[in-house]
Design an enzyme around this catalytic site. Structure first.
Site, PDB file in Angstrom:
ATOM      1  N   TYR A   1       0.835  -1.194   0.000  1.00  0.00           N
ATOM      2  CA  TYR A   1       0.000   0.000   0.000  1.00  0.00           C
ATOM      3  C   TYR A   1       0.876   1.254   0.000  1.00  0.00           C
ATOM      4  O   TYR A   1       0.708   2.160  -0.825  1.00  0.00           O
ATOM      5  CB  TYR A   1      -0.918  -0.015   1.225  1.00  0.00           C
TER       6      TYR A   1
ATOM      7  N   LYS B   1       1.331   3.970  -3.034  1.00  0.00           N
ATOM      8  CA  LYS B   1       0.862   5.337  -2.774  1.00  0.00           C
ATOM      9  C   LYS B   1       1.986   6.335  -3.063  1.00  0.00           C
ATOM     10  O   LYS B   1       1.746   7.429  -3.589  1.00  0.00           O
ATOM     11  CB  LYS B   1       0.383   5.498  -1.332  1.00  0.00           C
TER      12      LYS B   1
END
Length: 480
Positions: A70, A74
């Site tokens: 994640y 990102k």
């Protein structure tokens, strides 16, 4: 703003949304001459999952390696947005909220409640002093409006800074409630507000880390065969025991952001929005109880779980009669069993010669099929006996080789338990087994969650004693 569930560590899933999806949005903005694009990033883009961050600002670089997919994706998406600034008149901005919480959250609060109901929320990983910055969801929404207004007025930077390194740094902004708090104090306030106990048992991170590594290694080995993704991983242990606080001064100065909801008010609103998850609102059990699964779904389960009260009382009365006539008298097992068979034979003989009706009552005859053992049943029983025998032989063969200590200890422990049970008289076994059979299963089915919680409390006490012993041992070694 879109992103997959951050708790799912699947790189391809996160890449498809956070990187490829972001690229698609940027391309569409450039093609359609959109003037302003705000990217909802995350404070995790500068966190390596190992080293704590204290009052970090936007000068912090991306770490060489992020702790999960994640954060990695990102950061990649954020880089794309920053690089697209100025293309075809597009102005971009990246916001990095830290620890978003509030009504509608499907991750933080539900996971805390699930842990509390499972009895896991009693533990504090680390010393409990790690500082965190959280951001109430309405403040995050407000920051987006502030950023859009700043972009619309072209007030973030001057044209002289276009394309410079300083300009790139100025396109990302940390967002917090500007009220750092101990992570475990925040968790405690959420849980306490929902009627659960505060975490109180401290377990040093170094004690949990070897277990977490073992769990992660087991998952990598057995994951392809259906093992569920574990919650206890090294990165999660570090995440729960590290500090992560950020400075939002830049967002305040550059885009005019100030929290409009305080941390305590945000916690209050969050707790109120999850009234359905309060401790007193225990969810109804889905599927069969553990007691029913253990006993099966036949007549024995109906009898011991009091599904058929008439059948249960009849069986209990019959066992009481058996106890006083054959067990309480002090007979050996063989003598008691032979006398029981004698009494059964006499009963069946008398029952067989009785007429179908006696004094107006119909006497139901026991059909022969009740005593008949089908060929399939006989075959299955024989296979079961043969399988048990072969398993025992295999165990003996392994023991004869003398190189399997685990198996040896299991056999020794099993025989010790068997010898302990053998030392208990038949009368004692009957006295212990009767209430367990007719009351234990029934009570466990009715109070399954409470009993599981009690057992977990006992295990928790054991873990606490173990962690205290480990702490004392560590301090003793340091003193030496």
């Amino acid at each position: 703003m879109a992103a997959p569930d951050s708790s799912i560590n699947n790189y391809q899933l996160h890449y498809s949304v956070n990187v490829q999806g972001t690229k698609n949005v940027i391309d569409a903005c450039i093609e359609l001459k959109v003037k302003r694009l705000i990217y909802t990033s995350s404070a995790s883009v500068v966190f390596d999952g190992i080293h704590g961050i204290f009052n970090g600002n936007e000068s912090l670089p991306y770490p060489p390696k992020h702790y999960d997919s994640y954060s990695t994706t990102k950061a990649e998406g954020e880089t794309l947005v920053i690089k697209s600034n100025g293309i075809n008149g597009l102005l971009t901005c990246c916001l990095r909220p830290s620890g978003i919480f509030g009504p509608g959250d499907k991750l933080l609060v539900p996971s805390l409640v699930a842990a509390a109901r499972a009895g896991k929320s009693k533990f504090i990983i680390g010393d409990g002093n790690n500082i965190y910055d959280f951001t109430y969801v309405q403040n995050v929404a407000h920051a987006h409006i502030c950023a859009e207004r700043a972009l619309a007025s072209d007030g973030i930077v001057s044209e002289k800074l276009q394309g410079s390194i300083l300009f790139s740094l100025m396109q990302a902004f940390f967002l917090t409630n500007m009220e750092p708090i101990k992570f475990w104090e925040f968790v405690s306030q959420i849980l306490e507000g929902l009627g659960f106990e505060r975490p109180r048992i401290k377990i040093p991170a170094f004690v949990m880390m070897p277990i977490a590594h073992l769990v992660e290694w087991t998952y990598r080995l057995l994951g392809p065969y259906g093992m569920k993704v574990p919650q206890l991983t090294p990165s999660r242990i570090r995440l729960l025991s590290c500090s992560r606080s950020f400075d939002s001064s830049k967002a305040k100065d550059q885009i005019g952001y100030m929290p409009i909801v305080s941390l305590q008010e945000g916690i209050k609103r969050t707790v109120e929005s999850y009234s359905h998850l309060r401790a007193e609102n225990q969810p109804k059990r889905e599927g069969p109880s553990k007691a029913l699964i253990c006993l099966g779904s036949g007549q024995i389960a109906d009898m011991l779980l009091w599904k058929n009260k008439k059948q249960t009382l009849t069986a209990a009365l019959a066992l009481i009669i058996v106890y006083y006539n054959f067990v309480a008298s002090g007979y050996t097992i063989i003598t008691a069993f032979s006398k029981l068979l004698l009494a059964t034979s006499i009963f069946l003989f008398i029952h067989g010669i009785l007429p179908d009706k006696l004094f107006g009552y119909t006497i139901e005859k026991i059909p022969i099929s009740h005593f008949h053992l089908s060929e399939d049943s006989s075959h299955q029983f024989a296979l079961s006996v043969a399988s048990s025998w072969n398993t025992g032989v295999q165990v003996l063969q392994s023991l004869c080789k003398g190189n399997n200590w685990t198996l040896f200890l299991k056999v020794v422990f099993s025989l010790l338990v068997l010898s302990f049970l053998g030392a208990i008289s038949f009368r004692s076994l009957f006295i212990i087994g009767f209430p367990i059979a007719f009351l234990g299963f029934y009570l466990y089915e009715k109070k399954e969650q409470e009993i599981d919680a009690m057992v977990l409390n006992v295990l928790t006490l054991g873990c606490k004693l173990k962690s205290d012993a480990a702490r004392k041992f560590t301090s003793f070694k340091k003193n030496d």
